[in-house]
Design an enzyme around this catalytic site. Structure first.
Site, PDB file in Angstrom:
ATOM      1  N   SER A 108       0.835  -1.200   0.000  1.00  0.00           N
ATOM      2  CA  SER A 108       0.000   0.000   0.000  1.00  0.00           C
ATOM      3  C   SER A 108       0.869   1.249   0.000  1.00  0.00           C
ATOM      4  CB  SER A 108      -0.879  -0.001   1.248  1.00  0.00           C
ATOM      5  OG  SER A 108      -1.501   1.258   1.415  1.00  0.00           O
ATOM      6  N   TYR A 135      -2.012   6.152  -5.464  1.00  0.00           N
ATOM      7  CA  TYR A 135      -3.018   7.142  -5.820  1.00  0.00           C
ATOM      8  C   TYR A 135      -2.352   8.153  -6.731  1.00  0.00           C
ATOM      9  CZ  TYR A 135      -5.536   5.291  -1.764  1.00  0.00           C
ATOM     10  OH  TYR A 135      -6.172   4.467  -0.873  1.00  0.00           O
ATOM     11  N   THR A 161      -5.493   2.775  -7.402  1.00  0.00           N
ATOM     12  CA  THR A 161      -6.800   2.751  -6.745  1.00  0.00           C
ATOM     13  C   THR A 161      -7.701   3.817  -7.361  1.00  0.00           C
ATOM     14  OG1 THR A 161      -5.900   1.912  -4.688  1.00  0.00           O
ATOM     15  CG2 THR A 161      -7.993   3.094  -4.553  1.00  0.00           C
ATOM     16  N   LYS A 237      -7.792  -0.660  -9.650  1.00  0.00           N
ATOM     17  CA  LYS A 237      -8.452  -1.361  -8.544  1.00  0.00           C
ATOM     18  C   LYS A 237      -9.615  -0.535  -8.015  1.00  0.00           C
ATOM     19  CE  LYS A 237      -7.574  -3.071  -3.845  1.00  0.00           C
ATOM     20  NZ  LYS A 237      -8.110  -1.955  -3.046  1.00  0.00           N
ATOM     21  N   HIS A 261     -13.121  -1.633  -2.268  1.00  0.00           N
ATOM     22  CA  HIS A 261     -12.231  -1.140  -1.213  1.00  0.00           C
ATOM     23  C   HIS A 261     -12.613  -1.785   0.131  1.00  0.00           C
ATOM     24  CE1 HIS A 261      -9.304   2.443  -1.044  1.00  0.00           C
ATOM     25  NE2 HIS A 261      -9.179   1.889   0.133  1.00  0.00           N
TER      26      HIS A 261
END
Lengths: 362, 362, 362, 362
Positions: A108, A135, A161, A237, A261
Site C-alpha cells: 500500500s 493514488y 486505486t 483497482k 475497497h
C-alpha cells in the site's frame, strides 16, 4: 493456551484480542452502515458449487500466472495500510511471508516501511513479487517521482486505486478519532515530495490528508499519463461496472481488480461477487481480472475463479495473521487458504485452475 | 423421567445429552462453516406441498421397490460411520432395527463391526437387505478383496461414495482432535489387506487415513472396473449434477444417490433438495434415484418423491436413535418416520407412492 | 459528555433520551404493525450503487431547482406535525435552520406556530422558501381562507396531502392516549374558521379531530378547486401508484411526492423506494417528482435521484435534530446529510445532480 | 388493570394468560414444525397494498352477500372446536356475538353445545346465520341424520372439511396429552348415532377418535351424496389447488374455502395467501370463494378481497376474544376487525367491496 486457529475467522477473533481499539476499528471497519462490508462476505456464501465427481484429482496444481508472474496459488496479498499498527515488523513481515508462500504482495502507498525495505524483505528484485498500490496526487511531479522510486526498488506492477477520489467515511474511525501512533509516518511519500500525514486532525486524520493531497479530478486521461511515466503494467483497482472495466483496458490498463475497497469507501456499493460475472462477461478473457472483498474461505476462491477471476486478493485476514504472530501468522493464514483452496478444488473435481469452469457456480 | 421423543428433533436433543463431545461433534458436524449442513434441512422446508383432497386414502401403502428389493417404505438407512460411538451394540443394533422395519441398511465401510455380523443381525442373507458403502482404495486388489467379502457376506448392493476423493475438513473434529476410542477398529478393511485406522494423528485421524489410503485419482473408468469385479448393482453416492448423474448410468451404475455427504465434504455444495429436480429431469425415469441430506420429517420424504426420487436415506437421525436407546431407539426413529410419512401421504391425497406426482411440490 | 452525533441514527438515539414517551411515540411510530415504517428504510438499503470511477469530481455541485426555486441540495424538510413537542422554539427553529441550509421547509398544517412567524423565521418572503402542507376540510370556505392566509404569509407552494382521507391508526398513540400538551394549539386553523384540536379525546385526539374536520369525500375534482383558489403551485403528497401520479399532472398538479406518510397511514403500503421507479417511468420527466420515507443516508438520496426523483424530503431526522439541540440540531442534521450526499456523489463519480443517472442503481 | 386490547395480537396475549396450558396448546398449535402456521400469517404481510388516492370515501359500505346471505362485513367466524375450553358460555357466546355483529357463525362439528342452542343464541332460524361444518363419517346413515338435524335446527349452509381424511399431528397436543375436560362432549354427534369422544386415549384423544370414526375413503362422489341428502348449499373447506377448486364446483359445491386448516393438518402446506390468486383465476367468478388462515389485520382482509376472495374466516382470534371476555370479547374482536377493515378500505380509496380490485395487491 488458546486453541490454535483452525480457520481465518479464528485469526480474526485472536487479532481482536490483541489489537488496540483504534487499530482494530481502522482495520475491521467499513464506511457508513457497513452494509457493503457485510455483503461482500455473504455474497460469496450465497453462491453454491456444483462439484464434479470421479475426476482424477490425485495431483493438484494451484499455481497460476498473474501479469506474467508465476504465483504458487491465485491468492495475492491485497494492499492494506499501516501494517505497523499490527506488528513492529510491519510490511517487512508480510512481505517475507508472501514471498515464502510464493505469491504477490501488493504494498500500500500508506505504508510505514520504505518500499526498498519491503522489496528486500521479499528477497530483492529477483525474489517474491511486490506490486505497489498508488493514488494520483495533486502534485503530478511528485506522483511520477514516487512511481520512479517504486520501479527502481523493484516493484513489478502498479495498482492504481480508482474508487477513492475522496476518502470514504468510516464511522468507527470518526468515533475513535483515528490517527497514526507517534513515530509512524508514510515513508514512501515524503521523499517523493509528498506531504507527511499530519499528527492529528479533526475526525479522521486520514480523511483530512486525502482531501488535501489526493486529486479528486483524476480521470481516464490520467491513466494514459501514468502509463507514460512507467514501464510497469498498471491495474485499476476499485471497479464494479462492466463499462468501467472495458474502459480500463481501452485506456491501456493491464487489467482490473473488481473491488469496493473492502466496503470502506461507498457504503451501498454492490458486493464484488455480485458484479464479477458481468465484468468477466464484458472482458471476455481480455486483460487480467482480479477480485477482492469478503474472501474468507478456499471455496470462495474457487467461486471467484469460476465466476471469471484470475485470482483474488486477501486483505483483512492478512492483517489478522500479522497481528497474531507477525510473519508466522501471515504465513499460517496463507497456508490455511492454500490448504482450503486445495481441498475445495479436489472436492470440485478440479486438478488445476483451468478446470475451474463457470458451470461450477450457480 | 424425560418426556418421550415426539419427533426426530427430540431424538437429536436426547442424543446430545448422551454422547460425549467428540462423538457428538463427529456425528453432528459438517465441513467448513456448515452452510451446506444447514441448507440441506432448510431446502426441504422451503418447498410446499399442494395436497389433493377427496382422494380415497382409506388404505395406504408405503411399500416400494428399490434396486429390485421390496422395502416397507421408501426410507432407507444411510451409511454412517462408527455406530460404536453411539452404542455398544453398534451396527448390529442398527441392522436389527432396519430389518425389523422392513428396510435397507447401508453399512458404511467405516464400521467397527464385521460385515458378516451385520448381515447376520439383519437376519442373514435372506433377511433384511444390507447394502455396503465403499471407497476405491489405492490398493485395487484389496478393494476387490473387500468387494468379494461383502458379496460373500450377503450384501445385495454396493454404494460407491464419489464425493470424497479426499476427506472434507470438519472443523469440529479438528478442534476436538477427533479419533476413535481405543479398541475400535475398521473391522472390514484389515482382512482385505487395507490399513487399520491409526490410533492417533495430527488434527483428524480420519483425514490422515483418507489421504494415505484412498485414491484421489479414481475416475469414471473405475466404475467400470468395480462392475467387473462384482455381480452386485452399484449406486454412485454423492452426485449433485445432472451431467454426472447421466454419466453414472452411462458407465453402468444402477442409479445414483443425490447427496453432498450430509454437508461433511464440500461446504458450499448445493442443498440436495435444490438439485434433485434437475437430476430427476435428466434421468427421466432411467435408473434408481435416491437422495439424502436434511430429511427430518415424513413430509420431506413426500417432497423428495414428488421431486423425482425413489426413496431417501436417513443418516444422522438413525444415530440419534441408536445413541438414545440402541436397537429400540433406531426402531422408534424408523417408526416415527413411517407414521409421519403415512400421515403426510394421507393428507396429500396419496394412497400409494405412485400417487406422489410432481404437481404436489412447488 | 456524550459523544457527538456522527450520523442521523445517533441523533435518533439522542432524541429518544430527551423526548417524553408520548412525543417520542407520536414521532417515531407508524400505523398498525409498522411494517411499512420499517420497509421504507430497508428498501433503500436493498438497492446498490454501481458507482463510476475516474470521473473528475474535484468540484461538486449539489444545488438543484425544485418548483422553480433554487435549493442548495435536493434535500427538503418534510412537513411534520407539532415541532413544539420537541423544542420550545418549535417550527421557528426548524425554519431558521432550513433557510440557513438553503433549502425548503414544508410547514405542516398541524403546526403550533403561526405561518407568518415561520416565514419570518426563514427570513421573510424573500428568505428561505417555505411551502405549506394542507388538507381539504369539510368547510371549503375555511380551507380557502387558510390558503389565502398562507399565500399572504409568503409561502411559495402548497403540498396537498392525499393519503389521509381518514387518519391512520398509530397504535403507540392509542396506547399512550396521545394528546397535545396544554397550551399547544393548531395555530393556523382557528383564524381560518377551522376548529381547534380538542384538549382530550378517546384514543388519539388527533384521530377524532380528523374524523370531525377533514373531508374524506375529497376527489380529483377538488384538486381543480384548490388550484382555482390559489396562484401557488400544488404538489400532491402521498402517491404510490403510477396511474395516480399521471392523474395528478392531468389535474393540474405541479408534481407529486411519492410517500406513504412515513408509514403512518396504511400499514401494508409499499415502501416508497419500491414504487418510485414505475412512477418515474410513467411521468417520464413531466412535473416535479419528490419522494420521502426512510431516507437516512446521503447514499439514499443518490439512490432516489437515480431512480428518478428530483429531491427527497427528510422527516423524522429533522425532529430528532430539533429535540437534541433546537435550531443547531436541525442545522447539524442537514449538514450531515449534505456532507454524506456530497461524499456519495463524489464516490459515484457524479460532479453534479445531472450526472446521477439510472444506471447507477440496481 | 391491564391496558385494553388495541388489536388482535393483544387479545392473543391476554388469552394466553387465561387459558390453561392444554387448551392454549390445542388452540394455538399447528401440525409438525408449525411452518404452515407461521407462513399463513407472514404471507399476508409480504403483500403490499397499492392504495388509490382522491377517491370519495366519505361513506363506506362493508356489507357483502355470501351464499345469498347478507353480512355486515366480509369477515365470518371460522369453525373452531370446543369453545367450552375458552369460556363456559362456549359456542352460545360466540353465536350471540356473531349475530350481533351481523355476520355468519360457522359452527364446528366438534362443539360441546347442541346445534339447536347455538342457532337459538344467534337469534333463531331468522336470526344471525349459522352454518355447520361437518365431516363425512364412516357411518353414512348417521352422517345423514346429523345433516337433517342441523338443517332442522336452522343452519343455512354446510361446510364440508376436506383436508382432514385423518387428523394432523399437532405435537403440542401430543406433548400435553390433550383431552377434553370431564363433562365436555361432542353434543351433536351422539344423537345422530355417532360415537362420543373417548375420555382418554394414547397421545391425542382426538386423533384416535378421528381414526375410528371418520372416513378416510371419502371422495368427490361423496360430495354428490351429501348434496343428495340436503337442500343446503355446500362449501368445501381446505382446498389449496386450482384443480380441486374447479372440481368442487363441477361436483355441485356452491364454493370453496381456501384453507389449510390453520396449519393444523399438513405442515408444509402452502400459505393460503400464496395459493388464493391461482384459485381465484381458475374459478374466474364462478362460485363462492372464501379464505382463512393467518388473517390478523383489516388490511389482510383487503388483500384477500383484492386477490379474489369474497370473504375471510376468522378462527383463532375469535377464540382469544372468547377466552378473554366471553361474548363481549368476541364482539370486541369483531369490532376491531370491522374498524380496521373500514380504515384500510378508506385508505385504499375503496368506498365499498366492489372497489377492491386486483390492482391493489402486488
Amino acid at each position: 493456551m488458546p486453541a490454535p486457529a483452525v480457520n481465518l475467522r479464528d485469526f480474526e477473533a485472536l487479532a481482536r484480542e490483541r489489537l488496540d481499539a483504534r487499530a482494530l476499528g481502522y482495520y475491521a471497519g467499513g464506511a457508513g452502515d457497513e452494509v457493503t462490508l457485510r455483503e461482500n462476505e455473504t455474497a460469496w456464501a450465497r453462491r453454491t458449487l456444483r462439484y464434479r465427481v470421479l475426476v482424477d484429482v490425485g495431483v493438484r496444481r494451484l499455481d497460476a500466472e498473474v501479469l506474467g508472474q508465476r504465483v504458487s496459488m491465485p491468492v495475492l496479498v491485497a494492499p492494506t495500510a499501516f501494517h505497523g499498527l499490527a506488528h513492529p515488523e510491519a510490511e517487512r513481515a508480510t512481505a517475507r511471508a508472501a514471498a515464502a508462500a510464493g505469491t504477490v504482495m501488493i504494498l500500500s502507498t500508506l505504508s510505514g516501511t520504505p518500499v526498498e525495505d519491503v522489496v528486500a524483505a521479499a528477497g530483492g528484485p529477483a525474489g517474491g513479487p511486490v506490486w505497489f498500490q498508488l493514488y494520483v496526487y495533486k502534485d503530478r511531479g511528485a506522483t511520477a517521482a514516487l512511481v520512479r522510486r517504486v520501479e527502481a526498488a523493484g516493484c513489478r506492477a502498479l495498482v492504481l486505486t480508482v474508487d477513492a477520489p475522496v476518502l470514504g467515511r468510516r464511522e468507527r474511525d470518526v468515533r475513535n478519532a483515528f490517527r497514526l501512533p507517534d513515530g509512524m509516518s508514510v515513508a514512501n511519500l515524503v521523499p517523493a515530495g509528498l506531504a507527511e500525514l499530519p499528527a492529528a486532525a479533526r475526525e479522521s486524520g486520514l480523511a483530512a490528508y486525502f482531501a488535501a493531497q489526493l486529486d479528486a479530478s483524476v480521470t481516464w486521461n490520467d491513466v494514459a499519463w501514468l502509463r507514460s511515466v512507467t514501464r510497469l503494467p498498471v491495474l485499476l483497482k476499485g471497479i464494479v461496472r462492466a463499462d468501467d472495466a472495458m474502459r480500463a483496458l481501452n485506456h491501456g490498463a493491464a487489467g482490473v481488480v473488481v473491488s469496493n475497497h473492502g466496503g470502506r469507501q461507498l457504503d451501498g456499493a454492490p458486493a464484488t461477487a455480485d458484479v464479477l460475472p458481468e465484468i468477466a462477461a464484458a472482458l471476455d478473457g481480455r486483460g487480467t481480472l482480479l477480485v477482492d472483498g469478503g474472501v474468507r474461505r478456499g471455496a470462495d476462491v474457487v467461486k471467484a475463479l469460476a465466476l471469471g477471476a484470475h485470482g483474488v486478493l486477501l486483505g483483512r485476514p492478512i492483517l489478522w495473521g500479522l497481528a497474531v504472530d507477525g510473519e508466522a501468522g501471515v504465513a499460517r493464514v496463507l497456508d490455511l487458504m492454500r490448504a482450503e483452496l486445495d481441498l475445495a478444488m479436489a472436492l470440485c473435481g478440479c486438478p488445476d485452475l483451468a478446470a475451474v469452469t463457470p458451470d461450477l457456480v450457480r
